[in-house]
Structures are given as C-alpha cells and as structure tokens.
Write a protein that holds these residues in place. Structure first.
Motif, short mmCIF file in Angstrom:
data_model
loop_
_atom_site.label_atom_id
_atom_site.label_comp_id
_atom_site.label_asym_id
_atom_site.label_seq_id
_atom_site.Cartn_x
_atom_site.Cartn_y
_atom_site.Cartn_z
N PRO A 1 117.17 -11.97 36.99
CA PRO A 1 116.45 -12.69 35.93
C PRO A 1 117.14 -12.58 34.57
O PRO A 1 117.08 -13.52 33.78
N PHE A 2 117.82 -11.45 34.33
CA PHE A 2 118.54 -11.31 33.06
C PHE A 2 119.67 -12.34 32.98
O PHE A 2 120.01 -12.80 31.89
N LEU A 3 120.27 -12.68 34.13
CA LEU A 3 121.32 -13.69 34.12
C LEU A 3 120.74 -15.05 33.74
O LEU A 3 121.24 -15.72 32.83
N PHE A 4 119.66 -15.45 34.42
CA PHE A 4 119.06 -16.75 34.13
C PHE A 4 118.63 -16.82 32.66
O PHE A 4 118.98 -17.74 31.93
N LEU A 5 117.84 -15.83 32.24
CA LEU A 5 117.29 -15.91 30.89
C LEU A 5 118.33 -15.60 29.81
O LEU A 5 118.25 -16.13 28.71
N GLY A 6 119.30 -14.77 30.18
CA GLY A 6 120.38 -14.50 29.23
C GLY A 6 121.16 -15.77 28.92
O GLY A 6 121.47 -16.06 27.76
N VAL A 7 121.47 -16.54 29.98
CA VAL A 7 122.18 -17.80 29.77
C VAL A 7 121.29 -18.77 29.00
O VAL A 7 121.75 -19.48 28.10
N ALA A 8 119.99 -18.78 29.34
CA ALA A 8 119.06 -19.67 28.63
C ALA A 8 119.09 -19.37 27.13
O ALA A 8 119.17 -20.29 26.31
N ALA A 9 119.04 -18.08 26.79
CA ALA A 9 119.05 -17.71 25.37
C ALA A 9 120.40 -18.04 24.75
O ALA A 9 120.48 -18.58 23.64
N ALA A 10 121.49 -17.75 25.48
CA ALA A 10 122.83 -17.98 24.95
C ALA A 10 123.03 -19.46 24.62
O ALA A 10 123.60 -19.80 23.59
N LEU A 11 122.55 -20.34 25.50
CA LEU A 11 122.73 -21.78 25.26
C LEU A 11 121.94 -22.22 24.04
O LEU A 11 122.44 -22.95 23.18
N ALA A 12 120.67 -21.75 23.95
CA ALA A 12 119.86 -22.14 22.79
C ALA A 12 120.49 -21.62 21.50
O ALA A 12 120.58 -22.34 20.50
N PHE A 13 120.93 -20.35 21.52
CA PHE A 13 121.53 -19.76 20.31
C PHE A 13 122.81 -20.50 19.94
O PHE A 13 123.09 -20.70 18.76
N SER A 14 123.60 -20.91 20.95
CA SER A 14 124.84 -21.62 20.66
C SER A 14 124.56 -22.89 19.89
O SER A 14 125.34 -23.30 19.04
#
Lengths: 338, 275
Positions: free
Chosen positions: A62-75
């Motif tokens: 889940p950290f992978l899924f949500l980590g990428v989700a956050a990374a994309l939004a932050f980008s």
C-alpha cells in the motif's frame, strides 16, 4: 530532473538512517531493552526468513500505491493530503461492488473490474477538494485533510447496510476473485499475505515514472508543479492539470485498497487503513516525489511497519510510528530550498 | 438552554485556545498545521504529571511547558531548513501520536488511555487570562507589532536590528503554550488522557484561522461556530433522528463549507511560510 534527484537522494537516506538510529536506541533504552537484541529480532523476523521478507513486501505494497499517488500530486504542485480518505472510499466501493458481482464470473475479469471501481471511487472522492479549489479557491491542503474525517464517517455509515451482521466488514468475496498469493508459488512463505497486488504496484510505479518523465503531459505536470504562473503563460491548461492531478492521485489511492480487499482480507473492513494515507506522504517525500525512488522508501516503511510487530515483545510497537514520522520530517527538511 | 450554552462554552475552549495559537504563529509568518500535535503532547504530559503529583495545576503547567518545547522543536526544523511547513506540521502530528502512544504503553501499560485524573481544579481562569493576554499581545504590545512585521515584511525587522528568528521563536513558544493549555483543558474535561484525543481539533482550528482571515476576533467567532456544530452533533446523536456518523460529520462539513465560502478579500500574512 531525474539526475538532480539521484544526486540528493543518497545523503538524504544517510541522514534519515542516522536520525532513525539515534531514536531507535533512545526508544529501546527507554523500554529497558538492549538495542542490539531488538535489532537482531527485527532482522531475524523480517529479511532473514522467506516468510518475513514476504510480509515486509506485503506491508510495503500500500505504501507503493499511495506513495506514487502522493508523488504524482506533489509533482503537479497539488498538496493532496486526502489519500487516507480516498483509500477508504476506494476500499468501500471495491468491497460493496464485489458482493454484487456474480460468483461464477471469471476471476481475473472480476478483479480487474473491482480495481477499476476502486480507482473510480478514489478519484471521485478526490474531486471534492479539487472542485472546492476550482470553484471557491479553497486551499486544498485544508479541505483535503477535512475530507479524510468525512470519508471515515461516510464509509462507516454507508457500510452499515452492507455489513455482515454483528461485524464491521462486507461479505467475503469469492475465492476466485482474489489475487494469487505468494504461498502458492513459494511454499516457504506459507501464511504470508504477499500477492499480485505487489506486482501491480510495481507496474504502477513504472507507468508513473514513464508518464512523468517521458511524456508531454508529464512534463506539463512538472512544469505546473514547479512554476504554475510560467506554465499558465506557456498556455498549459492549468484547470485540467489541477483536476487531473487530483483525479489520478485519488484513483491510485483507491486502487491501493486492492492490497487488502483483493489481497489479504478479501473484504472491506471499517477503519482498516490506520493512517497509511498520512505515512504515504512521507514515502513520497523521502522518494523526492519520483516514482522510482518511492520504491526504496516504501520498502523502508514496510520494514518498519512489519518489524514493529516483530519487536513488540521488547519495545512497544508504537516506536515505529515515531520513527516513520521522524523520517518524514528529515525528508521534508532536506527538500529543495527556495 | 443554560446547560446548552455552558456545554457550548466548554466545547469551544480547546478551539479558542488552539485557534489563537494558530493566529500567533501564522501572523508571525510560520505556517502551523502542527497545532494538533502540540495539543496532544501537552495533553499527555498534563495527565502524566497530574497523576504523578496529584495536582491538575502542576500537570497543566508541565503540559504548557511541553507544548512550548515541542513547538520550538517544530520551529527549529521549519526555520533551519526551507521546508514545506504544511507537511512538516503533519509529520509532527504523526510523531506526536506515536510518541504519546509509546509513552502510554510504557507508563500505564495501556494502548488506549491513562488512569483517571482527578480534576477538581478549575482551569477556566487560566483560559480567560490566556485569551485576553493573547489579544493584548497581538493588538497592543511592541512584540505584537514585531510579530506582524515578521509575518508581513521581515526585512523591516532586519532594518530595525531585530532578529526575525527570535521574534518567530518567541511566537512559536507562545503558540505551543496556548496549545498546551488547550491540551490540559481536554484532559481536565475528560478526566483522562485517551489515544489521539485531540480528534482533529487542531486541523479545525487551522481552518478557523484561515476562515477568520488571520484576525483574532473573527477567528475566535468562527471557533464558537465550529464548537456549536460539535454541540449540535452531540444533541443530534442523543436524539436518534440521524445516524451518529452523520451527526459526527457536522463539524467537518461546516468547516469544509466555511473554507469554500470564505471571503477572498482578506489577505494572508505576506511572508507566510517563508523562512
């Protein structure tokens, strides 16, 4: 841009390790255990056995899924703090939709369909702060935080008529719908909950990386994130960028629920997430908002998350909550200077 | 009706204190999403010391000190590194949750709550004193002028030979102390420390600061509105008309609406979030 990330990622990891080391020792001593004993227990129960390693990867999923989700939004410059709520709503939708699919349906098709449902639900929930920002210029940081609380209450309210009586979870999905677990491939990992969700998460990471750094839209996202005014002057469709950043981020958070609903549990359960949506912000920050660097960050958080249970006999497992928060603070503190 | 008003007053106390803390911090130019964490740490220390010393006053004093210390730690990170203060604040909240849980296990061998804290002492005179003096500091004192300068135009302070960092550090200590008192009142009201007992009040307080446009009096009025929503939620839960979840949602929904409807004409401190 990815080159700059590579230069700064290494010292960041070192400082994070140092801080974690100091805090780890302090907590062990406070609890009256020898740090080395705890460390040995941590290593023995996680990476040293196939079962432990599989559990670590399961916790990292889940950290992978949500980590990428956050990374994309932050980008894209969107501070989406609503991941936790988007994950919950995604899980709820998956769990409920699953009970309506005919049990004799093709398993893979059903799983794919449920993943789409989870993504759609997460994306829709993410539209709440996005639309408030678009129409009323409401600061998305605050509104997205509030949507977490509203999501938790909404989920528990909506769940009620669908819940198995005397419980807070939906009916268990047919076995055929669920992801393949690693124990069927590697007998030594018997009992581990690692499964297809992890592979799916790695695919998401790869896709996000390609999107962000190899496509024109990905470039526009990053341009919008680093300098919204310049992006606007250049003619970028800023409203569409903002909305789509929230939608994609929410969709990936919602998809993250598959690790539980189609993976470990086989149903949606109230309050299962336990703050993962907040910790995932730390994963993204430690990974410098780059999907590929999110992988080691997620593995570290997975290690701490599973390791906490392993060392609970020596040190209260809450120790790792502080450690992960400290890592997050260090990752932020080493962020780009303005 | 009188009971209702009293309930509203009691419920609004932590909001009022936390939101004035938020005003102090943000007028000084430091974004503060960590009010929640400051309150939680202070609430735990209050319960710990009050149980150990058998005095709520001593507990509240220790809680206030702990809140101020934690806030200074936050400012040290925010000032030293040009960090994203929103996310830094959230990480301090997460750390506060973990830290208080860890200590709860060690001190009381419990995952959920401390033993009962006898709370005969009345903290409300301290609350009134804190709110009035915060108003005075912001509106009348020299420090208040410097604080606003630190938030709007730090170079003006530098030109006067005043250290921006020192002004902001003092502001954060005050912020932490106010949050500390808020945490102490939570313990006094609930007669114990419970896990994550702040329950989002710190975030709602930040929303009140934004909705009240960073001015103390409007911000405090907004807090009373939010507290009213919480009292209404309590009444609705008792009345059985609504599902409890729907009622509990009320403060957050009011808050979301408030954020959507806020006046756009008021401006935030100009140097908010700048190191």
């Amino acid at each position: 841009v990815s080159g700059a990330g590579a230069r700064t990622a290494a010292p960041r990891a070192l400082v994070a390790l140092l801080v974690v080391g100091v805090l780890f020792n302090a907590f062990c001593l406070a609890a009256g255990s020898a740090p080395l004993t705890v460390l040995r227990a941590l290593v023995q129960t996680t990476v040293a056995s196939p079962y432990g390693a599989a559990q670590l990867l399961f916790k990292a999923t889940p950290f992978l899924f949500l980590g990428v989700a956050a990374a994309l939004a932050f980008s894209a410059g969107q501070l989406n703090i609503g991941l936790e709520g988007q994950l919950l709503i995604g899980s709820l939708a998956m769990g409920i939709a699953g009970t309506y699919l005919p049990a004799e349906m093709n398993g893979a098709l059903a799983a794919a369909l449920l993943c789409v449902v989870g993504m759609a639900a997460g994306a829709l929930w993410a539209m709440l702060p996005a639309l408030l920002k678009h129409f009323f210029a409401a600061p998305e940081v605050m509104t997205s935080i509030m949507t977490n609380f509203v999501a938790a209450l909404t989920a528990s309210l909506v769940l009620k008529p669908f819940a198995v009586s005397e419980s807070t979870h939906t009916r268990a999905l047919p076995k055929a719908f669920l992801f393949t677990s690693i124990e069927s491939l590697v007998p030594a990992t018997k009992g581990a909950q690692l499964g297809t969700a992890f592979v799916l998460a790695l695919c998401v990471v790869a896709a996000a990386h390609v999107f962000l750094f190899r496509t024109r839209t990905g470039f526009l996202w990053r341009a919008f994130g680093s300098n919204p005014r310049a992006a606007k002057l250049y003619g970028a469709p800023t409203t569409a960028l903002m909305l789509s950043a929230f939608a994609v981020s929410g969709a990936l958070s919602g998809l993250g629920a598959c690790a539980y609903v189609l993976g470990s549990k086989g149903f949606h359960e109230d309050g299962f997430s336990g703050g993962i949506g907040f910790l995932a912000l730390g994963v993204a920050l430690l990974g410098r908002n780059e999907p590929l660097y999110v992988v080691p960050a997620a593995l570290l958080f997975g290690l701490l998350s599973y390791g906490s249970l392993a060392v609970n006999a020596y040190v209260p497992k809450e120790m790792t909550d502080v450690l992960t928060a400290a890592i997050m603070a260090v990752a932020i503190a080493q962020g780009r200077k303005r | 009706m009188k009971a209702l008003l009293l309930a509203a007053a009691r419920v609004s106390v932590p909001y009022l204190l936390a939101a004035s803390a938020g005003v102090v911090s943000e007028r000084g130019g430091v974004v503060n999403f960590a009010l929640e964490g400051f309150m939680l740490v202070a609430a735990f220390v209050t319960a710990l010391v009050a149980l150990w010393s058998d005095s709520l006053w001593l507990g509240a004093g220790a809680g206030i000190a702990a809140g101020a210390l934690y806030a200074l730690g936050y400012y040290a990170m925010a000032a030293r590194f040009a960090a994203n203060q929103v996310l830094l604040g959230i990480s301090f909240n997460l750390a506060a949750i973990g830290l208080t849980r860890f200590c709860l296990k060690l001190a009381y061998d419990s995952a959920s709550n401390s033993p009962r804290v006898a709370a005969e002492a009345q903290l409300w005179p301290l609350v009134v004193l804190a709110l009035v003096s915060t108003f005075w500091v912001l509106a009348k004192s020299r420090f208040g002028v410097r604080l606003v300068a630190a938030g709007d135009h730090p170079p003006a302070l530098v030109a006067q030979g005043v250290s921006v960092v020192r002004v902001r550090a003092a502001a954060l200590a005050l912020t932490g102390a106010l949050c500390g008192l808020a945490g102490a009142t939570l313990v006094a009201a609930q007669h114990q420390f419970t896990d994550a007992m702040t329950a989002g009040r710190g975030y709602i307080a930040v929303a009140a600061v934004v909705f009240g446009a960073w001015r103390l009096v409007p911000v405090l009025s907004v807090c009373v509105l939010f507290a009213g929503a919480e009292v209404a939620d309590f009444l609705l839960q008792r009345s059985d008309v609504f599902a409890p979840q729907l009622a509990q949602m009320l403060p957050y929904v009011v808050c979301l609406l408030a954020l959507g409807l806020r006046q756009k004409t008021h401006r935030a401190p100009l140097a908010l979030g700048e190191p």
